[in-house]
Design a protein around this motif. Structure first.
Motif, short mmCIF file in Angstrom:
data_model
loop_
_atom_site.label_atom_id
_atom_site.label_comp_id
_atom_site.label_asym_id
_atom_site.label_seq_id
_atom_site.Cartn_x
_atom_site.Cartn_y
_atom_site.Cartn_z
N VAL A 195 -6.68 2.11 -3.67
CA VAL A 195 -5.24 2.08 -3.37
C VAL A 195 -4.91 1.36 -2.07
N THR A 196 -5.92 0.74 -1.41
CA THR A 196 -5.62 0.08 -0.15
C THR A 196 -5.59 -1.45 -0.27
N GLY A 197 -5.77 -1.96 -1.46
CA GLY A 197 -5.59 -3.39 -1.68
C GLY A 197 -6.47 -4.28 -0.82
N GLY A 198 -7.71 -3.84 -0.57
CA GLY A 198 -8.66 -4.69 0.15
C GLY A 198 -8.48 -4.74 1.65
N LEU A 199 -7.54 -3.96 2.21
CA LEU A 199 -7.39 -3.92 3.66
C LEU A 199 -8.56 -3.17 4.29
N ARG A 200 -8.81 -3.47 5.57
CA ARG A 200 -9.84 -2.74 6.30
C ARG A 200 -9.37 -1.29 6.49
N VAL A 201 -10.28 -0.36 6.32
CA VAL A 201 -9.92 1.06 6.43
C VAL A 201 -10.63 1.65 7.64
N SER A 202 -9.87 2.08 8.64
CA SER A 202 -10.46 2.75 9.79
C SER A 202 -10.26 4.26 9.65
N VAL A 203 -11.35 5.00 9.79
CA VAL A 203 -11.27 6.45 9.65
C VAL A 203 -11.43 7.06 11.04
N TYR A 204 -10.48 7.89 11.44
CA TYR A 204 -10.53 8.58 12.72
C TYR A 204 -10.79 10.06 12.45
N VAL A 209 0.85 -1.19 0.00
CA VAL A 209 0.00 0.00 0.00
C VAL A 209 0.88 1.24 0.00
N ASP A 210 0.60 2.17 -0.92
CA ASP A 210 1.39 3.38 -1.03
C ASP A 210 0.77 4.48 -0.16
N PRO A 211 1.43 4.89 0.91
CA PRO A 211 0.83 5.88 1.81
C PRO A 211 0.57 7.22 1.13
N ASP A 212 1.40 7.59 0.17
CA ASP A 212 1.17 8.86 -0.53
C ASP A 212 -0.13 8.81 -1.32
N ALA A 213 -0.41 7.66 -1.94
CA ALA A 213 -1.65 7.52 -2.69
C ALA A 213 -2.85 7.57 -1.77
N VAL A 214 -2.74 6.95 -0.59
CA VAL A 214 -3.83 6.98 0.38
C VAL A 214 -4.08 8.41 0.83
N SER A 215 -2.99 9.12 1.14
CA SER A 215 -3.10 10.51 1.59
C SER A 215 -3.76 11.37 0.52
N ALA A 216 -3.31 11.23 -0.72
CA ALA A 216 -3.87 12.05 -1.80
C ALA A 216 -5.34 11.72 -2.03
N ALA A 217 -5.68 10.43 -1.96
CA ALA A 217 -7.07 10.03 -2.18
C ALA A 217 -7.97 10.58 -1.09
N ALA A 218 -7.49 10.53 0.17
CA ALA A 218 -8.31 11.04 1.28
C ALA A 218 -8.51 12.55 1.15
N LEU A 219 -7.44 13.24 0.76
CA LEU A 219 -7.53 14.70 0.64
C LEU A 219 -8.39 15.14 -0.54
N SER A 220 -8.65 14.21 -1.47
CA SER A 220 -9.46 14.58 -2.62
C SER A 220 -10.94 14.70 -2.25
N CYS A 221 -11.34 14.20 -1.07
CA CYS A 221 -12.73 14.34 -0.64
C CYS A 221 -12.96 15.79 -0.22
N PRO A 222 -14.02 16.42 -0.73
CA PRO A 222 -14.23 17.83 -0.41
C PRO A 222 -14.51 18.09 1.07
N ARG A 237 -13.54 6.29 2.69
CA ARG A 237 -13.33 4.86 2.45
C ARG A 237 -13.47 4.52 0.97
N ARG A 238 -14.48 5.13 0.33
CA ARG A 238 -14.66 4.88 -1.11
C ARG A 238 -13.47 5.41 -1.90
N ALA A 239 -13.00 6.62 -1.49
CA ALA A 239 -11.92 7.26 -2.25
C ALA A 239 -10.61 6.46 -2.16
N VAL A 240 -10.34 5.87 -1.00
CA VAL A 240 -9.06 5.18 -0.85
C VAL A 240 -9.13 3.71 -1.25
N LYS A 241 -10.34 3.22 -1.51
CA LYS A 241 -10.48 1.80 -1.79
C LYS A 241 -9.57 1.29 -2.90
#
Lengths: 150, 110
Positions: free
Chosen positions: B74-83, B3-16, B68-72
């Protein structure tokens, strides 16, 4: 403890299922609930200020400092947040002349509605403590002293 | 690393509705990489944690679902916890009414 809940009979509990899903958990931090409850309390007419005496005194000093960004929205609010539920305690100052039971019911209803709708947490109780009555005119709107030299 | 953390970060930040990522009190929530770190994203063997600061909007569970939808992809099917670590408070208390009345998903600031 549960009778406080009766004020919110018209608010649909959001339940916790929205927060704990198979794809992962959503966790809401305390500061999020603090801020929402603080803003929701201030929205109600008749609420003059938030916080117990010490917090208000400290807040007044902090407000005078440059760059402090004004009053903290979470002043006077303490919360306990679990995975699906939250309990909220609020200290506030009401304006003179209002009905304290009516204002507290309104605050309780607004806080429950806002927190449940925005976070998906179920609010189990909102305890209000009215710490003071604002009589008006004795602080804040101070006239600036006239300049001694022209 | 799968899992690429930069891709996760960018995907999360793309949510308005996401104002930013939160590194915790002292920036301890991060993915540690050689020479740098990606704040607010922590990847373990079976889970991806994303710590966000939300904008003042109608419904935080829906924001979390959007993340969760945005990062799906790039997270390779791992569980995604949002804090949701913090929320941006509008300057004017009255403004919150306007934003809260808007439907979820359009809670971004004008």
């Amino acid at each position: 403890m549960s009778q406080q809940r009766s004020a919110s009979a018209d608010v649909q509990p959001a339940g916790g299922s929205a927060l704990v899903t198979e794809q992962g958990r959503t966790s809401i931090a305390d500061s999020v609930v603090l801020k929402i409850a603080g803003v929701a309390s201030r929205e109600v007419n008749g609420v003059h200020a938030m916080g117990s005496g010490g917090a208000r005194a400290f807040g007044a000093i902090r407000d005078k400092m440059p760059g402090s960004g004004g009053q903290s929205p979470s002043q006077g609010v303490t919360v306990e947040v679990g995975e699906r539920q939250a309990a909220i305690d609020i200290d506030l100052v009401v304006e003179y002349g209002v009905s304290i039971p009516d204002v507290s019911q309104a605050v309780r209803r607004n806080v429950i509605q806002r927190v449940e709708r925005m976070t998906g947490l179920e609010v189990t109780e909102v305890n209000l403590s009215v710490d003071d009555v604002y009589l008006g005119g004795d602080d804040e709107e101070e006239e600036p002293e006239p300049a001694r030299v022209q | 690393m799968p899992v690429d953390p930069d891709a996760v970060s960018a995907a999360a930040l793309s949510c308005p509705e996401v104002a930013g990522l939160s590194g915790g009190l002292v920036g301890e929530v991060a993915t540690y990489l050689p020479g740098r770190s990606v704040a607010g994203v922590r990847i373990t063997d079976d889970e991806v944690e994303i710590h966000i600061v939300a904008r003042w909007c109608a419904n935080l569970p829906e924001v979390a679902d959007a993340v969760r939808r945005a990062v799906k992809p790039v997270t390779g099917g791992l569980r995604v916890s949002v804090y949701v670590e913090d929320i941006e408070v509008p300057d004017e208390p009255g403004q919150s009414d306007v934003l809260a009345e808007q439907g979820a998903g359009s809670g971004a600031r004008p």
